[in-house]
Design an enzyme around this catalytic site. Sequence first.
Site, PDB file in Angstrom:
ATOM      1  N   HIS A 202      80.283  57.573  53.442  1.00 16.41           N
ATOM      2  CA  HIS A 202      80.898  57.332  52.132  1.00 16.41           C
ATOM      3  C   HIS A 202      80.555  58.467  51.165  1.00 16.41           C
ATOM      4  O   HIS A 202      81.416  58.953  50.420  1.00 16.41           O
ATOM      5  CB  HIS A 202      80.362  56.029  51.517  1.00 16.41           C
ATOM      6  CG  HIS A 202      80.767  54.769  52.200  1.00 16.41           C
ATOM      7  ND1 HIS A 202      79.866  53.785  52.528  1.00 16.41           N
ATOM      8  CD2 HIS A 202      81.975  54.315  52.605  1.00 16.41           C
ATOM      9  CE1 HIS A 202      80.496  52.770  53.088  1.00 16.41           C
ATOM     10  NE2 HIS A 202      81.784  53.069  53.166  1.00 16.41           N
TER      11      HIS A 202
ATOM     12  N   LYS B  79      84.759  39.915  54.784  1.00 18.55           N
ATOM     13  CA  LYS B  79      83.445  40.344  55.269  1.00 18.55           C
ATOM     14  C   LYS B  79      82.338  39.506  54.631  1.00 18.55           C
ATOM     15  O   LYS B  79      82.433  39.146  53.462  1.00 18.55           O
ATOM     16  CB  LYS B  79      83.207  41.828  54.926  1.00 18.55           C
ATOM     17  CG  LYS B  79      84.164  42.771  55.642  1.00 18.55           C
ATOM     18  CD  LYS B  79      83.893  44.221  55.276  1.00 18.55           C
ATOM     19  CE  LYS B  79      84.825  45.154  56.039  1.00 18.55           C
ATOM     20  NZ  LYS B  79      84.700  46.558  55.595  1.00 18.55           N
TER      21      LYS B  79
ATOM     22  N   ARG C 209      87.825  57.454  60.024  1.00 20.54           N
ATOM     23  CA  ARG C 209      86.987  57.991  61.098  1.00 20.54           C
ATOM     24  C   ARG C 209      87.689  58.011  62.440  1.00 20.54           C
ATOM     25  O   ARG C 209      87.269  58.721  63.345  1.00 20.54           O
ATOM     26  CB  ARG C 209      85.712  57.140  61.233  1.00 20.54           C
ATOM     27  CG  ARG C 209      84.792  57.205  60.044  1.00 20.54           C
ATOM     28  CD  ARG C 209      83.879  56.011  60.008  1.00 20.54           C
ATOM     29  NE  ARG C 209      84.659  54.786  59.871  1.00 20.54           N
ATOM     30  CZ  ARG C 209      84.169  53.584  59.677  1.00 20.54           C
ATOM     31  NH1 ARG C 209      82.871  53.406  59.625  1.00 20.54           N
ATOM     32  NH2 ARG C 209      84.957  52.540  59.552  1.00 20.54           N
TER      33      ARG C 209
ATOM     34  N   SER D 111      79.079  50.743  57.518  1.00 22.25           N
ATOM     35  CA  SER D 111      78.161  49.830  56.818  1.00 22.25           C
ATOM     36  C   SER D 111      77.764  48.673  57.729  1.00 22.25           C
ATOM     37  O   SER D 111      76.613  48.222  57.703  1.00 22.25           O
ATOM     38  CB  SER D 111      78.829  49.272  55.560  1.00 22.25           C
ATOM     39  OG  SER D 111      79.086  50.295  54.641  1.00 22.25           O
TER      40      SER D 111
END
Length: 162
Positions: free
Chosen positions: A18, A42, A95, A132
Amino acid sequence: MNRIAVVPGSFDPITLGHLDVIERAAHIFDELHVLVVHNPGKTALLPIAQRVTLIERAIADAGISGSIRVTSWSVGLLVDYCTEVGASVLVKGVRSQVDVAYETPMAIVNRNLAGVETVFLLPDPAHAHVSSSLVRQVASLGGDIAPYVPRAVADLLQKPRQ
Ligand code: PNS
């Protein structure tokens, strides 16, 4: 023209991936807003306010320059925030093809909703595997997260090994 961009995300917690995206975006745009948004899909680890503080610390510790504001948003659509602050661009790090598939519908919907464009930045390969969720898992099991996160996050989450 003052081009304002928003880097949105859960940032639970912020990772070095990030931070890399934030630094590069800060060099591209005149003003950058790093926006912590609750993702109902989440399970959260950290309170939103603490995520904001960690991002501010990480940006300061890394010496990232530019006009950067870190804040949170919880009262509506992401594009409502963009409209409120006059931002015309969202910045996302992608990514992999999995990230592209996840981000593409959101980018199209955000453009349809409010004409807000999404710019994808490719990660530095050093951070391409960092997420994360991976950091949360490694930290919860007592592993070393220092290679993946800013110092402030490692200091907070790292449990001393028995
Ligand atoms: O870091 P994340 O969890 O991948 O970030 C996802 C996030 C928070 C950016 C995304 O869930 C989001 O944009 N939420 C805001 C709600 C919204 O505006 N939804 C409609 C357009 S996608």
